[in-house]
Design a protein around this motif. Sequence first.
Motif, PDB file in Angstrom:
ATOM      1  N   ASP A 129       0.735  -1.178  -0.017  1.00  0.00           N
ATOM      2  CA  ASP A 129      -0.130   0.009   0.113  1.00  0.00           C
ATOM      3  C   ASP A 129       0.954   1.316   0.021  1.00  0.00           C
ATOM      4  O   ASP A 129       2.035   1.208   0.341  1.00  0.00           O
ATOM      5  N   ARG A 130       0.421   2.365  -0.279  1.00  0.00           N
ATOM      6  CA  ARG A 130       0.748   3.639   0.004  1.00  0.00           C
ATOM      7  C   ARG A 130       0.086   4.819   0.067  1.00  0.00           C
ATOM      8  O   ARG A 130      -1.113   4.716  -0.200  1.00  0.00           O
ATOM      9  N   ILE A 131       0.443   5.808   0.682  1.00  0.00           N
ATOM     10  CA  ILE A 131      -0.203   6.849   0.848  1.00  0.00           C
ATOM     11  C   ILE A 131       0.206   8.012  -0.192  1.00  0.00           C
ATOM     12  O   ILE A 131       1.110   8.310  -0.368  1.00  0.00           O
ATOM     13  N   HIS A 132      -1.025   8.452  -1.013  1.00  0.00           N
ATOM     14  CA  HIS A 132      -0.577   9.231  -2.066  1.00  0.00           C
ATOM     15  C   HIS A 132       0.280  10.359  -1.987  1.00  0.00           C
ATOM     16  O   HIS A 132       1.283  10.779  -2.694  1.00  0.00           O
ATOM     17  N   HIS A 133      -0.221  11.190  -1.140  1.00  0.00           N
ATOM     18  CA  HIS A 133       0.455  12.492  -0.658  1.00  0.00           C
ATOM     19  C   HIS A 133       0.284  12.778   0.830  1.00  0.00           C
ATOM     20  O   HIS A 133      -0.713  12.490   1.440  1.00  0.00           O
ATOM     21  N   LEU A 134       1.229  13.128   1.547  1.00  0.00           N
ATOM     22  CA  LEU A 134       1.142  13.399   2.794  1.00  0.00           C
ATOM     23  C   LEU A 134       1.802  14.904   2.881  1.00  0.00           C
ATOM     24  O   LEU A 134       2.920  15.265   2.391  1.00  0.00           O
ATOM     25  N   VAL A 135       0.982  15.868   3.368  1.00  0.00           N
ATOM     26  CA  VAL A 135       1.211  17.285   3.531  1.00  0.00           C
ATOM     27  C   VAL A 135       1.327  17.546   4.853  1.00  0.00           C
ATOM     28  O   VAL A 135       0.541  17.450   5.683  1.00  0.00           O
ATOM     29  N   ILE A 136       2.435  18.334   5.312  1.00  0.00           N
ATOM     30  CA  ILE A 136       2.475  18.977   6.654  1.00  0.00           C
ATOM     31  C   ILE A 136       2.816  20.350   6.496  1.00  0.00           C
ATOM     32  O   ILE A 136       3.947  20.832   5.868  1.00  0.00           O
ATOM     33  N   GLY A 137       1.943  21.100   7.478  1.00  0.00           N
ATOM     34  CA  GLY A 137       2.204  22.518   7.666  1.00  0.00           C
ATOM     35  C   GLY A 137       1.666  23.153   8.639  1.00  0.00           C
ATOM     36  O   GLY A 137       1.124  22.457   9.665  1.00  0.00           O
ATOM     37  N   PRO A 138       1.672  24.419   8.801  1.00  0.00           N
ATOM     38  CA  PRO A 138       1.035  25.212   9.880  1.00  0.00           C
ATOM     39  C   PRO A 138      -0.320  24.731  10.364  1.00  0.00           C
ATOM     40  O   PRO A 138      -0.668  24.740  11.388  1.00  0.00           O
ATOM     41  N   GLY A 139      -1.004  24.240   9.338  1.00  0.00           N
ATOM     42  CA  GLY A 139      -2.373  23.637   9.727  1.00  0.00           C
ATOM     43  C   GLY A 139      -2.633  22.072  10.224  1.00  0.00           C
ATOM     44  O   GLY A 139      -3.747  21.740  10.529  1.00  0.00           O
ATOM     45  N   GLY A 140      -1.229  21.592  10.185  1.00  0.00           N
ATOM     46  CA  GLY A 140      -1.427  20.210  10.603  1.00  0.00           C
ATOM     47  C   GLY A 140      -0.782  19.179   9.720  1.00  0.00           C
ATOM     48  O   GLY A 140      -0.103  19.473   8.615  1.00  0.00           O
ATOM     49  N   LEU A 141      -1.302  17.942   9.836  1.00  0.00           N
ATOM     50  CA  LEU A 141      -0.712  16.881   8.930  1.00  0.00           C
ATOM     51  C   LEU A 141      -2.057  16.251   7.992  1.00  0.00           C
ATOM     52  O   LEU A 141      -2.970  16.151   8.885  1.00  0.00           O
ATOM     53  N   PHE A 142      -1.820  15.885   6.869  1.00  0.00           N
ATOM     54  CA  PHE A 142      -3.009  15.525   6.111  1.00  0.00           C
ATOM     55  C   PHE A 142      -2.503  14.455   5.235  1.00  0.00           C
ATOM     56  O   PHE A 142      -1.223  14.839   4.561  1.00  0.00           O
ATOM     57  N   ALA A 143      -3.153  13.404   5.102  1.00  0.00           N
ATOM     58  CA  ALA A 143      -2.957  12.106   4.191  1.00  0.00           C
ATOM     59  C   ALA A 143      -3.931  12.337   3.012  1.00  0.00           C
ATOM     60  O   ALA A 143      -5.304  12.134   3.108  1.00  0.00           O
ATOM     61  N   VAL A 144      -3.546  12.602   1.712  1.00  0.00           N
ATOM     62  CA  VAL A 144      -4.510  12.906   0.781  1.00  0.00           C
ATOM     63  C   VAL A 144      -4.332  12.030  -0.334  1.00  0.00           C
ATOM     64  O   VAL A 144      -3.353  11.454  -0.864  1.00  0.00           O
ATOM     65  N   GLU A 151      -1.449  13.383  15.080  1.00  0.00           N
ATOM     66  CA  GLU A 151      -2.582  13.382  14.364  1.00  0.00           C
ATOM     67  C   GLU A 151      -2.474  13.986  12.913  1.00  0.00           C
ATOM     68  O   GLU A 151      -2.212  14.619  12.601  1.00  0.00           O
ATOM     69  N   VAL A 152      -3.097  12.830  12.057  1.00  0.00           N
ATOM     70  CA  VAL A 152      -3.181  13.174  10.589  1.00  0.00           C
ATOM     71  C   VAL A 152      -4.600  13.043  10.154  1.00  0.00           C
ATOM     72  O   VAL A 152      -5.364  12.273  10.338  1.00  0.00           O
ATOM     73  N   HIS A 153      -4.984  13.962   9.284  1.00  0.00           N
ATOM     74  CA  HIS A 153      -6.266  14.154   8.965  1.00  0.00           C
ATOM     75  C   HIS A 153      -6.509  13.634   7.467  1.00  0.00           C
ATOM     76  O   HIS A 153      -5.733  13.911   6.648  1.00  0.00           O
ATOM     77  N   PRO A 154      -7.446  12.915   7.418  1.00  0.00           N
ATOM     78  CA  PRO A 154      -7.870  12.132   5.986  1.00  0.00           C
ATOM     79  C   PRO A 154      -8.450  13.343   4.852  1.00  0.00           C
ATOM     80  O   PRO A 154      -9.264  14.076   5.333  1.00  0.00           O
ATOM     81  N   VAL A 155      -8.053  13.131   3.611  1.00  0.00           N
ATOM     82  CA  VAL A 155      -8.634  14.012   2.557  1.00  0.00           C
ATOM     83  C   VAL A 155      -8.752  13.345   1.395  1.00  0.00           C
ATOM     84  O   VAL A 155      -7.813  12.341   1.048  1.00  0.00           O
TER      85      VAL A 155
END
Length: 272
Positions: free
Chosen positions: A147-162, A207-211
């Motif tokens: 498996d893989r996570i398409h994109h992981l983005v990290i910034g001032p608003g938190g972490l998101f798995a896209v 905490e990583v948020h799903p998108v």
Amino acid sequence: MSGLRVIPTWRHGQERLYVCLRDGRNIAWYDREAARINLLSEDRREDVLEALGPFVTGPVTVGPPPVPTPAELARLTLHPDDDLAPNRPGEALLVALDRDPGPTHRLRRPDPRRRALAAEQAIGEALDRLDGAGWHALHSVPLPGGDRIHHLVIGPGGLFAVHALYARKQKVTVADPMVSLGRREPHPLLRRVRADADRASYALTAEVHPVLALVEPSAVAIPGPLREVRVLRDTEVEGLARLGGVLKPADVEALHAMARDRRVWGAVGSAG
């Protein structure tokens, strides 16, 4: 009853007591050696403390997981083979298509991998444009089991798995957990999207948020509320840059340094 379960696990040579929801997602863990309860979200704080009550010995600190220290990051000096930062959007698909280009006959059905690649490239390019706003994007993050996570983005608003989904000129209907394109059979894609974020939370102890990011849909219908998942059009992805107030710049850099290490993702476990 809170419905939470406490599961003992050995990780990195230390025992941790994980607090899980009914669907298996981790929301906290108790580190006896550090006398600390780490919360991935404050929403279930009281329920977590109640569930861990029989296991806690002595005073403990309760709060979000601590960001890696400079000393810990120094141990993560990367060999080029372990550094995920150079990954291009859709890296895994690019490699797969290079090895096996698939049928080229014009009358054959288009290779679905090429549409998936187009979606990941479109979303990845949009996320890369956030770099100047203090964000970092990692692409095609490998997970155990293929498996893989398409994109992981990290910034001032938190972490998101896209998760990127090709939807060009199609109406997308999102009825948690089902997602359908046009008249196609719906699939429980939101379970995958949430599982990716949960596995990232486990690996990064944050905490990583799903998108779910939709590429060029003709319309988007969301008939009811969605649990935790953000659904964005490709034209809305750069709006993540407007989010802030969660991570300080030093925290962003520390988490990015940790996330880009391939070894961090090696013991995440399989999706539930």
